[in-house]
Motif scaffolding. Structure first.
Motif, short mmCIF file in Angstrom:
data_model
loop_
_atom_site.label_atom_id
_atom_site.label_comp_id
_atom_site.label_asym_id
_atom_site.label_seq_id
_atom_site.Cartn_x
_atom_site.Cartn_y
_atom_site.Cartn_z
N ALA A 103 0.72 -1.34 -0.01
CA ALA A 103 0.14 -0.30 -0.16
C ALA A 103 0.99 1.18 -0.01
CB ALA A 103 -0.80 0.07 1.14
N TRP A 104 1.96 1.25 0.75
CA TRP A 104 2.94 2.44 0.90
C TRP A 104 3.57 2.73 -0.54
CZ3 TRP A 104 8.33 1.83 0.33
CH2 TRP A 104 8.99 2.75 0.71
N ARG A 105 3.89 1.44 -1.28
CA ARG A 105 4.60 1.48 -2.28
C ARG A 105 3.62 2.30 -3.36
NH1 ARG A 105 8.51 -2.08 -5.01
NH2 ARG A 105 7.82 -3.89 -3.31
N MET A 106 2.44 2.31 -3.29
CA MET A 106 1.55 2.62 -4.32
C MET A 106 1.51 4.40 -4.05
SD MET A 106 -1.85 0.26 -4.52
CE MET A 106 -2.54 1.22 -5.54
N VAL A 107 2.14 4.56 -3.09
CA VAL A 107 1.84 6.43 -3.02
C VAL A 107 3.00 7.04 -2.76
CG1 VAL A 107 -0.52 5.90 -1.89
CG2 VAL A 107 1.38 6.14 -0.53
N VAL A 108 4.32 6.27 -2.72
CA VAL A 108 5.49 7.13 -2.77
C VAL A 108 6.10 6.84 -4.19
CG1 VAL A 108 5.95 6.60 -0.23
CG2 VAL A 108 6.90 5.00 -2.13
N PRO A 109 7.15 7.98 -4.24
CA PRO A 109 7.68 7.96 -5.57
C PRO A 109 8.46 6.59 -5.64
CG PRO A 109 8.04 10.10 -4.61
CD PRO A 109 7.44 9.21 -3.53
N ALA A 110 8.61 6.27 -7.22
CA ALA A 110 9.23 4.77 -7.37
C ALA A 110 10.73 4.91 -6.71
CB ALA A 110 9.39 4.51 -8.72
N LYS A 111 11.65 6.00 -6.62
CA LYS A 111 12.76 5.94 -6.50
C LYS A 111 12.86 5.88 -4.76
CE LYS A 111 13.06 11.00 -6.15
NZ LYS A 111 14.10 12.29 -6.63
N VAL A 112 11.87 6.35 -3.96
CA VAL A 112 11.86 6.40 -2.59
C VAL A 112 11.58 4.74 -2.37
CG1 VAL A 112 10.52 6.95 -0.35
CG2 VAL A 112 11.04 8.61 -2.45
N ALA A 113 10.65 4.15 -3.09
CA ALA A 113 10.41 2.93 -2.60
C ALA A 113 11.66 1.90 -2.87
CB ALA A 113 9.21 2.31 -3.49
N ARG A 114 12.42 2.14 -3.93
CA ARG A 114 13.42 1.31 -4.50
C ARG A 114 14.49 1.41 -3.22
NH1 ARG A 114 12.50 3.15 -9.62
NH2 ARG A 114 13.95 4.79 -9.52
N ALA A 115 14.71 2.90 -2.99
CA ALA A 115 15.75 3.00 -2.02
C ALA A 115 15.78 2.41 -0.79
CB ALA A 115 15.86 4.55 -1.72
N HIS A 116 14.22 2.15 -0.19
CA HIS A 116 13.98 1.84 1.13
C HIS A 116 14.00 0.32 1.03
CE1 HIS A 116 12.35 1.20 5.09
NE2 HIS A 116 11.20 0.42 4.51
N LEU A 117 13.46 -0.46 -0.06
CA LEU A 117 13.21 -1.89 -0.17
C LEU A 117 14.33 -2.69 -0.70
CD1 LEU A 117 9.45 -1.76 -1.34
CD2 LEU A 117 10.37 -2.24 0.82
#
Length: 331
Positions: A103-117
């Protein structure tokens, strides 16, 4: 015999969500919601038995049809959104973690999701500051008006030995945390002291070392990290205590052992503020404390702190003040 399923709770939702970058918790019309900017990606029902979460519209009918005992469609007015609902008691811990993360991944910029995951290798941590650098930071910190006033008041109120089993000490800690901007609501007359009660229960579950920072063992650091993670997720009303207040509270309890942090320091050095990052922070502090004592040429910690220009302050706090002056104060 099948394994017993662990029932997830609202605290599990809060812990998972608040570990995700950019997440903020808000109370909106008596409902706890987690959002990125203005976009909500998790929302609890008023009785906190149901969890709504961001989910692709085109996939939710199949999800609900496959497990109707767990999932159901949102009310008709919300069908236009990428959203679905779940019965919290029907979810297990692994399933909840996956739903919250996606759900979080759907609403953050892709680069933020990649950096965290899928983060890159952690950058090397900064080298230990010299005594001259610590003295320079101490001079700046000493110039802040009333820099030590609230800390001295806390020490005097608690007899230099903060004890969470005592209501007066918990109240003194509450005031001290709020003096540093933690904004923990005071209970109104007749209301239960949620923060105080939670803090007392947390204190009963954790035995914390009194070891100076330079001599902390890996086991002691691990225990501090576990205590920090639970304390950061401690409910205070309809939100959690949070990582900055948790680190400061641990410092207040063990000022010789804990190098606290604030958001700017944690993000600059580690990118996250979870228990693993806090363990790294204590390991960094330990290595810096050892380097300072070695450069001090055999001086004890108290004498070294006086030489740096902060008599009566622990080396752990001096190192934190150096980070504050060089990172937070300059940002």
């Amino acid at each position: 015999m099948s394994e017993e399923r662990t029932v997830v709770t609202v605290d599990d939702v809060r812990r998972l969500a608040m570990a995700l970058p950019r997440t903020e918790e808000h109370l909106i019309r008596d409902r706890v919601k987690f959002r990125i900017g203005g976009i909500v990606y998790l929302a609890l029902s008023r009785d906190e038995s149901e969890l709504g979460f961001a989910f692709p519209k085109e996939e939710r009918a199949a999800l609900v049809a496959a497990e109707p005992e767990k999932f159901f469609l949102p009310r008709e007015s919300d069908l236009r959104f990428h959203w679905v609902e779940a019965r919290l008691a029907a979810l297990d811990a692994e399933e909840l973690a996956g739903l919250v993360t996606e759900a979080w991944r759907m609403v953050v910029p892709a680069k933020v999701a990649r950096a965290h995951l899928d983060p890159p290798a952690a950058p090397p941590l900064p080298p230990a500051p010299s005594l001259a650098e610590l003295s320079a930071s101490a001079e700046v910190f000493n110039g802040f008006a009333g820099a030590d006033r609230s800390w001295q008041a806390l020490r005097e109120e608690t007899g230099h030995a903060l004890d969470l089993s005592l209501a007066a000490h918990r109240t003194a800690l509450h005031r001290w945390l709020n003096s540093w901007g933690c904004r923990i609501r005071y209970p109104r007359e007749g209301e239960p002291d949620t923060f105080g009660a939670g803090l007392a229960a947390w204190g009963e579950r954790h035995t914390l070392a009194h070891t100076p920072l330079a001599r902390l063992t890996p086991r002691e650091i691990s225990r501090f990290a576990a205590a920090y993670e639970e304390l950061a997720a401690l409910p205070i009303g309809r939100r959690s205590l949070g990582p900055t207040a948790a680190a400061k509270a641990l410092y207040a309890l063990r000022p010789d052992s804990v190098m606290p942090w604030d958001a700017a320091i944690a993000q600059r050095l580690y990118g996250v503020r979870d228990g693993a990052a806090f363990a790294r922070h204590l390991e960094l502090g330990r290595s810096w404390a050892r380097a300072a004592l070695e450069e001090g040429g055999g001086l004890g910690e108290a004498a070294l702190c006086a030489r740096i220009g902060r008599p009566g302050v622990s080396l752990a706090k001096i190192l934190d003040e150096h980070l504050y002056v060089t990172i937070t104060h300059r940002s």
